[in-house]
Design a protein around this motif. Structure first.
Motif, short mmCIF file in Angstrom:
data_model
loop_
_atom_site.label_atom_id
_atom_site.label_comp_id
_atom_site.label_asym_id
_atom_site.label_seq_id
_atom_site.Cartn_x
_atom_site.Cartn_y
_atom_site.Cartn_z
N SER A 145 -4.28 -0.35 -0.68
CA SER A 145 -4.30 0.67 -1.72
C SER A 145 -3.27 0.42 -2.81
O SER A 145 -3.22 1.16 -3.80
CB SER A 145 -4.07 2.06 -1.12
N THR B 147 -9.99 -3.93 -3.06
CA THR B 147 -9.10 -3.03 -2.33
C THR B 147 -9.80 -2.70 -1.02
O THR B 147 -10.87 -3.23 -0.72
CB THR B 147 -8.77 -1.77 -3.14
N ALA C 98 0.83 -1.20 0.00
CA ALA C 98 0.00 0.00 0.00
C ALA C 98 0.87 1.25 0.00
O ALA C 98 1.95 1.28 0.58
CB ALA C 98 -0.91 0.00 1.23
N VAL D 132 -2.54 7.00 -2.14
CA VAL D 132 -3.18 7.05 -3.46
C VAL D 132 -2.85 8.37 -4.11
O VAL D 132 -2.93 9.43 -3.49
CB VAL D 132 -4.71 6.88 -3.32
N TYR E 170 -11.83 2.77 -0.12
CA TYR E 170 -11.38 3.27 -1.42
C TYR E 170 -12.21 2.75 -2.59
O TYR E 170 -11.91 3.08 -3.73
CB TYR E 170 -9.92 2.87 -1.67
#
Length: 316
Positions: free
Chosen positions: A108, A126, A78, A81, A130
């Motif tokens: 993520s 995910t 992850a 983002v 998200y």
């Protein structure tokens, strides 16, 4: 066979999710009978520290992107983002996949994987927080919001944080066998395999109604979950025809009176399972399901696990 694992690192990576990958694939457990795995930590500029999501924490890849090229597994932990991902790293991941590597994303990291275009037309998942953003960013991907991980053969995606452990152990089980996966899980003090999906960890808000005329009805229904609420009775209380009431209710809440009420009963049951010592039969009656069997049916449908398993995990 799983002989070489390469973690592809970019800036602002999450320490825990990266740690999961290291814990499962990066530690030498040959003394416990686990086959040796060559573990590479790869980045666009080897030797140059990369920031973590926790201020002051840095990670330094020891290998360049060429370390992905012949890996059996490329793992994407992850990260924050972002709108754009490093083109060179995306190209290296695509090349590794074309060369036969399995790809694994944690939480993520699915956005990182989605940016390669390799999730188009694929089933994936995910973190539940998200999901909407992911669907907007990658409309060609087939997102399942309710599972801990999705195995598409050469691509595995996992949900939030601890679900990365589930996905990694699943991959070990698939490639190296149940005994090896169980050995690693025992060393990590985690279950080799968990039941249910990430629905059980999602906060389910009470659906709001913007129509003033229906607010008293919704409040009354919530205060009287154990009562038998027919559409006819609710329509009379709202002083509407059944057709008008049903249309207004659906228009304002996005669902039917029956489905709305069932969800609220499940939410109430979930709270009682967490906070009370009531038995399943008592909870079923107090929530309006009547029988434990009916509670189990609806609870599993909404939450993804049985009331008993949910209580075992979340009870105070």
């Amino acid at each position: 066979m799983l002989k070489t694992v390469a973690a592809a690192l970019i800036d602002h990576l999450a320490p825990f999710e990266f740690g999961v990958i290291c814990e499962v694939f990066g530690l030498d457990r040959t003394d416990d009978g686990v086959p040796p795995i060559e573990f590479r930590i790869c980045g666009e500029r080897p030797g140059e520290p990369l920031r973590a999501t926790i201020p002051g924490v840095m990670f330094t890849p020891s290998d360049g992107l060429d370390g992905l090229r012949d890996a059996d597994l490329v793992a994407l932990p992850a990260t924050h983002v972002r709108e754009e991902y490093p083109p060179a790293v995306l190209d290296a991941v695509r090349e590794a996949h074309a060369n036969g590597a399995t790809l694994l994303s944690v939480c993520s990291g699915a956005f990182f994987l989605g940016a390669t275009g390799l999730l188009d037309g694929r089933h994936c998942t995910t973190h539940w927080r998200y999901i909407k953003e992911f669907e907007q960013r990658f409309p060609e991907a087939k997102v399942d919001p309710d599972v801990l991980f999705v195995d598409e053969g050469d691509i595995i995606t996992s949900a939030g944080t601890a679900a990365g452990i589930d996905a990694c152990l699943h991959l070990v089980r698939r490639e190296l066998g149940t005994a090896v996966a169980t050995t690693i899980a025992r060393r990590m003090v985690v279950p080799p395999q968990r039941d249910g999906g990430q629905r059980q960890f999602v906060e389910l808000p009470v659906p709001e109604c913007t129509a003033d005329s229906l607010q008293p009805i919704l409040a009354w229904m919530l205060d009287n979950l154990a009562a038998d609420h027919s559409v006819a009775a609710l329509a009379r209380r709202a002083q509407m025809s059944e057709r008008t009431f049903a249309r207004r209710f659906t228009g304002e809440t996005g669902t039917t009176p029956h489905k709305w009420l069932t969800t609220q009963r499940v939410l109430h049951a979930r709270t009682l399972l967490e906070e009370s010592k009531l038995g399943i039969e008592e909870i079923a009656r107090s929530c309006g399901f009547g029988t434990a069997a009916l509670l189990r049916h609806h609870f599993h449908k909404v939450v993804g696990v049985s009331p008993h398993d949910y209580r075992r995990t979340f009870a105070c």
